[in-house]
Design a protein around this motif. Structure first.
Motif, mmCIF file in Angstrom:
data_model
loop_
_atom_site.group_PDB
_atom_site.id
_atom_site.type_symbol
_atom_site.label_atom_id
_atom_site.label_comp_id
_atom_site.label_asym_id
_atom_site.label_seq_id
_atom_site.Cartn_x
_atom_site.Cartn_y
_atom_site.Cartn_z
ATOM 1 N N SER A 52 -32.862 -27.115 21.161
ATOM 2 C CA SER A 52 -32.202 -27.796 22.274
ATOM 3 C C SER A 52 -33.081 -27.769 23.516
ATOM 4 O O SER A 52 -33.966 -26.934 23.642
ATOM 5 N N ARG A 53 -32.802 -28.675 24.446
ATOM 6 C CA ARG A 53 -33.535 -28.686 25.711
ATOM 7 C C ARG A 53 -33.010 -27.645 26.697
ATOM 8 O O ARG A 53 -33.585 -27.476 27.773
ATOM 9 N N ARG A 54 -31.930 -26.978 26.352
ATOM 10 C CA ARG A 54 -31.353 -26.039 27.309
ATOM 11 C C ARG A 54 -32.341 -24.919 27.634
ATOM 12 O O ARG A 54 -32.828 -24.245 26.723
ATOM 13 N N PRO A 55 -32.661 -24.707 28.896
ATOM 14 C CA PRO A 55 -33.584 -23.622 29.234
ATOM 15 C C PRO A 55 -32.971 -22.275 28.843
ATOM 16 O O PRO A 55 -31.785 -22.053 29.055
#
Lengths: 350, 126
Positions: A276-279
């Protein structure tokens, strides 16, 4: 601006974190790292002293060569990580972290007394030196144009070169914290602003702390205070490759490190990436079947991979698991263990 | 950037379209600036019922994760799918292409406490 190790430092400049990050991966960026500390060791006893306070083997260093190592306490805990360079047979130069600098020097002086070290002067030169990191595929070319007398692009990584310019002593260290080619310029503090302008005029993009962090994380470099500290040893931190296992000096912490090497460790620093792109964030939990097995010590978003990446300490039996999850208050997501560096940027470890 | 002067604003840095049954919401230019480069959004699914003041989605930059609160109650009828692959649209055009979700407003009276752009700017010291 944010407080950082006693200094006010910019999180980003005008371009913003992602643009600064990409400038370093694709062209050249500069970082004002004048907060870093510099310590010089001089005297016939300098090498013998340093050999007793760091796990790294410094005996093989030739003039102008540098080595990444740590300062450990008796329990193997990391007081700081540093780069030590040999300037000459009786002269060594170390670059240490800003927030730990004062404590490092105190520790060194105490140990020099306890160990009854003969003929090693320890000089904290941190206030004297400005330091600018010049990083990126075009960095060495820029240094070639701005600093006469040496073809920087022909010098090997992990070397430190003294030169004179504007009538003042300088060093160019072929090191960095981004995984890219380049160097770190050490100049007299009063010339730092002049150098900064020179690099800007030559086309370098100024980069702040945020890009420095995402670049070093992609490159898999540990950050002192996050991934390294008094409660971690070089073996646990995956830094065994920096330990001089064959060195003869009885350096501080040696017993613990050797025991860990033989018997293994209970926790290990691993790289994790998600889909995912979630940091990812420091203090996110690493879980396995709903049970906590570790914690993220450095997390973020990889602009190159466009996914979350992290370094985390996990229980050793989970260090190769294929069913890990990263859990924060906003939910859980699967994470894959990867061996840093996260991105293939042709990193060299020595 | 779309004209922001007609939008309604919250003190928690959301904006709402002023009229119609279905209205878009987003975050303010000030909010995107504070967050820095936005790299991730966690948008709700269409059909979700939301209450005014409730955290309905998360917008994240490397620096921070920010909850976005529903400025009005209603049903989420559409989400901005373009953000999934390119969340930086929010940085580039927070009042236009960077909208987040569209809500079918169940109680239009709830907007009475919201601010004009001029009042919002005053509240953030601009």
């Amino acid at each position: 601006m944010v407080p950082f190790g006693g200094w006010d430092m910019p999180v980003t400049y005008a371009a913003g974190q992602l643009a600064e990050h990409r400038a370093v991966r694709n062209a050249v960026g500069i970082f004002d790292v004048s907060h870093m500390g510099q310590v010089r060791f001089t005297g016939a006893g300098a090498l013998a002293f340093l050999e007793q306070i760091v796990p790294g083997d410094l005996r093989a260093l030739l003039d102008a060569q540098s080595k990444y190592t740590q300062l450990c306490n008796e329990g193997g805990g990391i007081i700081d990580d540093l780069i030590v360079s040999r300037l000459g047979r009786h002269e060594y130069f170390a670059v240490v972290n800003a927030s730990t600098r004062v404590g490092d020097v105190q520790w060194m002086r105490e140990k020099a007394r306890e160990l009854k070290v003969a003929d090693c002067n320890i000089a904290d030169e941190s206030d004297r030196w400005g330091m600018i990191a010049v990083q990126g595929p075009q960095a060495l070319g820029m240094l070639d144009r701005l600093i006469a007398g040496k073809i920087w692009s022909n010098t090997p990584p992990f070397t430190l070169h003294a030169f004179e310019m504007d009538g003042a002593p300088h060093f160019l260290s072929r090191t960095g914290y981004t995984g890219e080619a380049g160097g770190e310029l050490l100049c007299p503090a009063e010339l730092a602003a002049t150098w900064w302008k020179r690099f800007l005029e030559a086309g370098a993009v100024p980069c702040g702390l945020a890009a420095r962090d995402s670049l070093r994380l992609e490159a898999g470099y540990c950050l002192y205070g996050n991934d390294l500290g008094l409660d971690t040893t070089p073996v646990e931190a995956g830094l065994s490759w920096t330990v001089g296992w064959k060195k003869t000096a009885k350096y501080i912490g040696r017993d613990v490190l050797e025991k860990q090497k033989v018997e293994g460790v209970s926790k290990k620093l691993v790289g994790l990436r998600t889909e995912s792109r979630r940091p990812l964030r420091q203090h996110d939990k690493v879980t396995r079947n709903g049970v906590e097995v570790g914690e993220v010590t450095s997390g973020g978003f990889s602009p190159l991979l466009e996914c979350g990446i992290a370094m985390a300490y996990v229980q050793s039996d989970a260090a190769k698991a294929e069913d890990l999850q990263i859990t924060s208050k906003t939910g859980s997501q699967p994470a894959k263990v990867v061996k840093p560096p996260f991105v293939d940027i042709g990193l060299k470890k020595s | 950037m779309a004209s922001s002067s007609e939008l309604l604003f919250t003190s928690s840095h959301e904006w709402l379209q002023p009229g119609g049954d279905v209205r878009r919401i987003g975050i303010t230019d000030h909010a995107q600036h504070l967050l820095g480069d936005i790299v991730y959004t966690d948008l709700p699914k269409p059909g979700k019922q939301v209450k005014k003041g409730e955290a309905i989605l998360v917008v994240e930059s490397p620096k921070a994760a920010a909850d976005v609160y529903a400025p009005v109650s209603g049903e989420v009828v559409e989400v901005n799918g373009a953000l999934e692959g390119e969340p930086s649209i929010i940085n580039q055009d927070p009042y236009g292409a960077g909208w987040l979700v569209a809500i079918r407003v169940s109680n239009p009276g709830e907007t009475s406490g919201m601010m004009s752009e001029a009042d919002y700017k005053k509240s953030i010291g601009e």
